[in-house]
Motif scaffolding. Structure first.
Motif, short mmCIF file in Angstrom:
data_model
loop_
_atom_site.label_atom_id
_atom_site.label_comp_id
_atom_site.label_asym_id
_atom_site.label_seq_id
_atom_site.Cartn_x
_atom_site.Cartn_y
_atom_site.Cartn_z
N PRO A 48 0.79 -1.23 0.00
CA PRO A 48 0.00 0.00 0.00
C PRO A 48 0.83 1.28 0.00
CG PRO A 48 0.08 -0.90 2.20
CD PRO A 48 0.79 -1.88 1.32
N ALA A 49 2.15 1.20 0.15
CA ALA A 49 2.95 2.42 0.07
C ALA A 49 3.26 2.70 -1.40
CB ALA A 49 4.23 2.26 0.87
N PHE A 50 3.27 3.97 -1.77
CA PHE A 50 3.34 4.32 -3.20
C PHE A 50 4.59 5.08 -3.61
CE2 PHE A 50 -1.44 4.02 -2.75
CZ PHE A 50 -1.51 2.77 -3.34
N TYR A 51 5.44 5.42 -2.65
CA TYR A 51 6.71 6.00 -3.08
C TYR A 51 7.85 5.02 -2.79
CZ TYR A 51 11.11 8.45 -2.68
OH TYR A 51 12.43 8.76 -2.77
N HIS A 52 7.96 4.64 -1.53
CA HIS A 52 8.99 3.66 -1.22
C HIS A 52 8.40 2.59 -0.31
CE1 HIS A 52 10.03 4.34 3.06
NE2 HIS A 52 10.84 3.32 2.94
N THR A 53 8.89 1.40 -0.47
CA THR A 53 8.50 0.26 0.35
C THR A 53 9.74 -0.16 1.14
OG1 THR A 53 6.87 -0.42 -1.28
CG2 THR A 53 7.72 -2.13 0.15
N ASP A 54 9.59 -0.49 2.40
CA ASP A 54 10.78 -0.78 3.20
C ASP A 54 11.47 -2.10 2.82
OD1 ASP A 54 11.06 1.51 4.93
OD2 ASP A 54 9.14 0.93 5.76
N VAL A 55 10.71 -3.03 2.27
CA VAL A 55 11.32 -4.27 1.76
C VAL A 55 10.81 -4.47 0.34
CG1 VAL A 55 11.83 -6.69 2.22
CG2 VAL A 55 11.26 -5.19 4.12
N PRO A 56 11.38 -3.74 -0.62
CA PRO A 56 10.80 -3.73 -1.97
C PRO A 56 11.28 -4.84 -2.88
CG PRO A 56 12.60 -2.15 -1.87
CD PRO A 56 12.46 -2.75 -0.48
N ASP A 57 12.40 -5.48 -2.55
CA ASP A 57 12.97 -6.41 -3.51
C ASP A 57 13.69 -7.54 -2.78
OD1 ASP A 57 15.27 -5.14 -2.57
OD2 ASP A 57 15.45 -3.86 -4.32
N TRP A 58 14.05 -8.56 -3.53
CA TRP A 58 14.69 -9.73 -2.91
C TRP A 58 16.03 -9.36 -2.29
CZ3 TRP A 58 19.36 -11.98 -3.73
CH2 TRP A 58 20.04 -11.70 -4.93
N GLY A 59 16.71 -8.41 -2.88
CA GLY A 59 18.01 -8.01 -2.33
C GLY A 59 17.87 -7.48 -0.91
N THR A 60 16.87 -6.67 -0.68
CA THR A 60 16.64 -6.13 0.65
C THR A 60 16.21 -7.24 1.62
OG1 THR A 60 16.03 -3.97 -0.22
CG2 THR A 60 15.24 -4.49 1.99
N ALA A 61 15.28 -8.07 1.18
CA ALA A 61 14.85 -9.17 2.05
C ALA A 61 16.04 -10.07 2.37
CB ALA A 61 13.73 -9.97 1.38
N TYR A 62 16.83 -10.35 1.37
CA TYR A 62 18.00 -11.22 1.58
C TYR A 62 18.98 -10.60 2.56
CZ TYR A 62 22.47 -13.42 0.92
OH TYR A 62 23.67 -14.03 1.17
N THR A 63 19.35 -9.35 2.35
CA THR A 63 20.37 -8.76 3.24
C THR A 63 19.82 -8.63 4.66
OG1 THR A 63 19.77 -6.54 2.48
CG2 THR A 63 21.65 -7.57 1.42
N GLN A 64 18.53 -8.40 4.79
CA GLN A 64 17.96 -8.33 6.14
C GLN A 64 17.98 -9.71 6.82
OE1 GLN A 64 17.00 -5.94 8.20
NE2 GLN A 64 16.85 -4.12 6.92
N VAL A 65 17.56 -10.74 6.11
CA VAL A 65 17.52 -12.06 6.78
C VAL A 65 18.92 -12.65 6.94
CG1 VAL A 65 15.14 -12.53 6.06
CG2 VAL A 65 17.05 -13.48 4.71
N ALA A 66 19.82 -12.33 6.00
CA ALA A 66 21.19 -12.85 6.14
C ALA A 66 21.83 -12.33 7.42
CB ALA A 66 22.03 -12.45 4.92
N ALA A 67 21.43 -11.13 7.82
CA ALA A 67 21.98 -10.56 9.05
C ALA A 67 21.41 -11.22 10.31
CB ALA A 67 21.71 -9.05 9.09
N LEU A 68 20.32 -11.96 10.15
CA LEU A 68 19.67 -12.54 11.33
C LEU A 68 20.22 -13.92 11.68
CD1 LEU A 68 15.94 -11.61 10.57
CD2 LEU A 68 17.51 -10.46 12.15
N GLY A 69 20.30 -14.79 10.68
CA GLY A 69 20.77 -16.15 10.97
C GLY A 69 20.16 -17.18 10.06
#
Lengths: 387, 387, 387, 387
Positions: free
Chosen positions: C185-206
């Motif tokens: 529902p966000a129309f300018y930026h999404t906090d997790v917009p692409d696989w790269g972001t999801a990947y780097t976020q989860v890679a930092a977790l474990g």
């Protein structure tokens, strides 16, 4: 469910026009890779096109591009083609490779350059008179790269005027077919970017002016079959330039990127009276075989069109209409997809063999020795390409 | 509101690297138009790049492309450039124009072809040693055109291996910068299509391996400034290839298509510590002047980057942060746009004059006679292009 | 060519998780149309999900969404589901419908709101403990509508911190799966917009943090199977949210828009070791049946996944690899498409019957009287929807 | 360069119509957030619209949406609006929220449902007679979600018939304005997806049937200013629905996403004779203030249109035309961008003050106490929204 036997005769109506330039080299702005066996002359292109027809029975005509296929004697060229077993088809003009056309041709601010571009189309019509071609296809590479560079609207008016002058020169049996393209080679605005523009321009000319729909010339996500339905409804779908794409005007083998989309397009052509003896919509290919072999690439292309035409003909339209009228969304979709999911390859092989064609045209071509022969013989000279 | 005086010193930190190939001819797959005065040699390209720097003070380095800019003596070339007043910058490799690379280079299934491509990069590193260049930029034109053509995943593994081999050869002062591209010249899959792929590949290599963000290499609608912010956060934004686009990789003058987007990108660079002496992100141009004059095209480009940098530096970040934290959507947006709407051209002209530069670099260039001179002198020979 | 018999046992490995919300009403911002028989309670949703499994044998689990499926006693709910013949699957959190989350949840500038969102995830983990669910799926509706509204990078840092706090709460058998989405529902930026972001976020977790790939959450033209291959290569493809789309996140029946794309995706899953007993990638649906009947819509969906899985399993990978290594572009593509063009429906019907399932699950469902029964019985109350 | 003084009187011609629904709540399919002070009645919406006009002088009319703004006595409503200082504008019909319209309205296969939808438009015309509105605006949410679901072409024919019936009912002073939309809420095909369809449908009706261009209703990358130029050339640009977008039909504040695009659009409106007293093209807003305050959101919107109109009026068209005719690409672009880069805010503030308006309408509104007053007074009742 409609049976294959029911559609057999309709399949026989199919004729696909292949482009002479598909047999020459093509590429991207980064590189054009050559390949052994590539034609050096128009005659060799025609011979290759004839080979495609010989193995598939689907491609009885080859389209020419002027000046790439310029010869001194078009009547002789026509006889040459007929001797090979095919005819000459649509004549394509070219107003994008002369230095004068850097900023426009039929839309240029300079009347002399516009006249030069008009004269080129007159010359194309002379070629048509000699080859017996019905259609003059105009793809305009015109547009602008930067906002402010050009008067978008003034160019539209000049385009109308130039097209009218060209149209007047046509005989009653000849047609002008105007192609639209979303972008490239112009990167800000294109003078004929969409079907609406092509339609309004040709509607102003007369009955023998029609639209050419290139399946790769749309914005991302465009519902192309809707445009097919609309142009047929308006009586203005002159021809297709078939190819496929994932991104831009990729010019890949038709059906290679999204066979279901090709099926939907062909369904609307049939439903709208544009197929075979029902109508006058020309089926053409416009493709680039940048990395794959060219003749097999063309064989695959015409077979893909045929396979998806067969599937589209198999749609049980009575049941579909009933489901649509009852508002049964899932049933209507299922009836539609049932035809798409039907594997027609075995039936098509038998159908071909009944007609004296090889059941598997690709295998037959590969086994024929033609490819080896041209690779051995066509040594030296300059391989044909986009110039 | 931040004042222009407050940002004056930060503007002085700006350095933009221009590409040697921008001074040669470029075009589309349909046509490359030549233009009078186009360089025939690397030295002439460097002379033109030096002219851009002389009039703008913004472009102290020129990037080279191997083999387009191949010479026998790179040390001599470096001295030539320094005599002209600029340095040699990033070395760009090319693995897309050799026939062997038709189906891949660093990712090819054939180990011999991979080694050939690796060797080319070793040769580029030798050039870097001679030119003193810091960055080896790798743009891979690799991918496939048809589903099934290639083993997407196997290629990714081979890419990792090839890059590791190249990376090992670098000295501690040298960097490998990997560029990603959504599509073209491959039309089905690209081996490095997005920032995620470039990031995971370089992260596996080491600290001196970074990502190059070309502003024209994204899917439609992609929020590029988000990627800028993310890569800076991850410490991996090595460089920019600036240009602008309406559709695909149009390679238009940076800022020409959407100046507000350029402003947003530059804001995130500054906010993320990537600007000027804060960071190590190289600002490069990668553009094609297909129809406009090349040197003026480059001048306009570096000025556009400077103007949008100035506007981005003007954002009142304290007020912006306060509005963001209060959740005042409209006020935060207004503070942001206030900076974008500020006309900095008069202040920038004064700023330039203080530094001994022409207030209006474009006018100064046009009045300088340089263009007339090169058009008169550069007659004969072969104009430089993409080969 | 691989035979159907060869793939029979592999087909038996397939398990697809259906979403509880697919049985409730959904729609667009313009209108949510109700339909007779729509569940009013979680139990009724589970009963419908169980019906899908009963007729197809493909859907042994139903995913829950908290708070839409909130109950007092999750252990009882689990027993209820098991009595119906299915299990409870992934738990989906919801931080997009509380007024506090208007400008963010896990990324909000206000620590209290972040904590509230974290606490909601803790509550979801409590649910998982009771239901025995393995996966906590997090889709964040967060982002901004206007440039300047939010500090894009600061939000990324806060997201990392919030996710780490949630991740720590998981047991060793539980996984966190982070979904990305291009926009809405966000129309300018999404906090997790692409696989790269999801990947780097989860890679930092474990190791137990993975990416969820929703097939509708990409930019136009994105090559989704490439992302599948890449995430499997990186060991981070946790789950799929299957659906299909023509434009944006249309959430149509999976396979309805582009069955060939679904085939390609499934081919990469299999090739990358993500299918069946080879891997841990969960197959889920995430769809909206806005206008079609919901249970038949789900049946069609799981059948589409099964049909395309069968076709993907049929690819003759030995022949494909050989063609790829020889660089035979057209042959490799043909081998690939041969499998796609194979009509597996008859074989699948026989395969089902061997396993005691109806050969045609859709017909069996329509003939079963279940639909008529729920339409008659579920009168009164409030139909379930997205709240 | 044109001076601000030269354009002062032309700026006074600007009138922008605001939508009543912008003052009510809106959202996405995921959530509609409420906000304090939101109107509960049509009268309160009109009061808010009047406030926008009072502070900006730009918004003399408010558009109504039937049935959202249904009242018993439209003549009284008109007097109420006039007492507030504004008029009632375009009447918008709604055929997308009644259960009967789930699968279509003006295009439905069932003649009774079509007649119901036609009757609704007759009722809208009755409202127009009472309000004195000139324009009936028709946006059709119709289409289909799945291939095969509907007969695309049959729907087009039924649409033509339905529109003809509605058009006949209009008086000579009234106009029918048909809006097109690329997608949403239908996700496979939309019955009026593009300007070409809207144009051909209204061209078949007559002179008082025109096209409405919503700036958010196009495929990615579409050159909207080209369509503006084309529709003006064809005499068919009835009105604008202004808003802005990054992805789909985001309905953000006009000018917020790409102010340069808005500038280009307005330039073509002026160049094509559609601006102010030159033409009959209505400027309307169609936006959603999902997360920002609504009245300030509308004030920002009309100011953005005014600012970009001023910049577009500042283009030195004589110099531009000269540069275009000389083919000086860079100079033409520079002249164009010079106007865009000019900061008109100070001049506009003075211009407003000369006319008795606040120099800074946003500040004046925020200082006026109106917002606090409505937040305090509008307690209880049901906040207006899309129903």
């Amino acid at each position: 469910m409609t049976n294959f036997a029911d559609i057999s005769s309709r399949l026989a109506e199919q004729e696909i026009e292949v482009p002479s330039w598909a047999y020459g080299n093509s590429g991207t702005r980064f590189k054009v890779f050559g390949s052994p066996g590539t034609p050096r002359t128009v005659e060799e292109k025609i011979a290759d096109a004839a080979a495609v027809h010989r193995f598939t029975g689907l491609a009885p005509r080859v389209a020419l591009h002027i000046p790439w296929d310029e010869v001194d004697d078009y009547a002789a060229l026509r006889r040459y083609a007929e001797d090979q077993g095919i005819g000459l088809g649509t004549i394509n003009s070219n107003t994008f490779q002369d230095d004068d056309y850097k900023l426009g041709a039929l839309t240029h601010t300079d009347a002399k350059i516009r006249q030069k571009a008009i004269d080129h189309h007159f010359a194309c019509i002379d070629v048509m008179d000699a080859t017996g071609s019905r259609d003059l296809k105009i793809w305009l590479a015109e547009g602008s790269n930067y906002p402010g560079q050009a008067d978008i609207r003034g160019r539209q008016d000049r385009l109308a005027e130039s097209l009218a002058t060209i149209y007047e020169r046509l005989s009653d049996e000849q047609r002008l077919v105007l192609e639209y393209k979303f972008f490239e080679p112009a990167f800000y605005h294109t003078d004929v970017p969409d079907w609406g523009t092509a339609y309004t321009q040709v509607a102003a000319l007369g009955d023998n002016a029609l639209v050419c729909l290139d399946t790769g010339h749309h914005a991302p996500g465009t519902n192309i079959e809707f445009i097919v339905a609309q142009l047929l409804r308006l009586g203005k779908l002159g021809s297709f330039d078939f190819n496929s794409r994932f991104y831009a005007d990729d010019d890949l083998i038709v059906g290679a990127a999204d066979p279901y989309q090709l099926f939907r397009i062909l369904f609307e052509v049939i439903r709208g009276g544009g197929y075979g003896t029902d109508g006058d919509t020309a089926f053409m290919l416009d493709q680039c075989h940048n990395i794959e072999k060219k003749i097999p690439g063309q064989i695959r292309s015409v077979l893909n069109v045929q396979e998806m035409t067969a599937r589209a003909l198999l749609v049980d339209t009575a049941a579909l209409t009933a489901a649509q009228e009852e508002g049964d969304v899932l049933l209507a979709n299922e009836i539609f997809m049932d035809a798409f999911y039907t594997d027609v390859r075995t039936d098509l092989a038998a159908w071909r063999e009944e007609r004296g064609l090889p059941g598997n045209p690709m295998q037959a071509y590969l086994a024929s020795g033609y490819q080896e022969q041209i690779e051995a013989e066509r040594v030296g000279g300059t391989q044909a390409g986009w110039s």
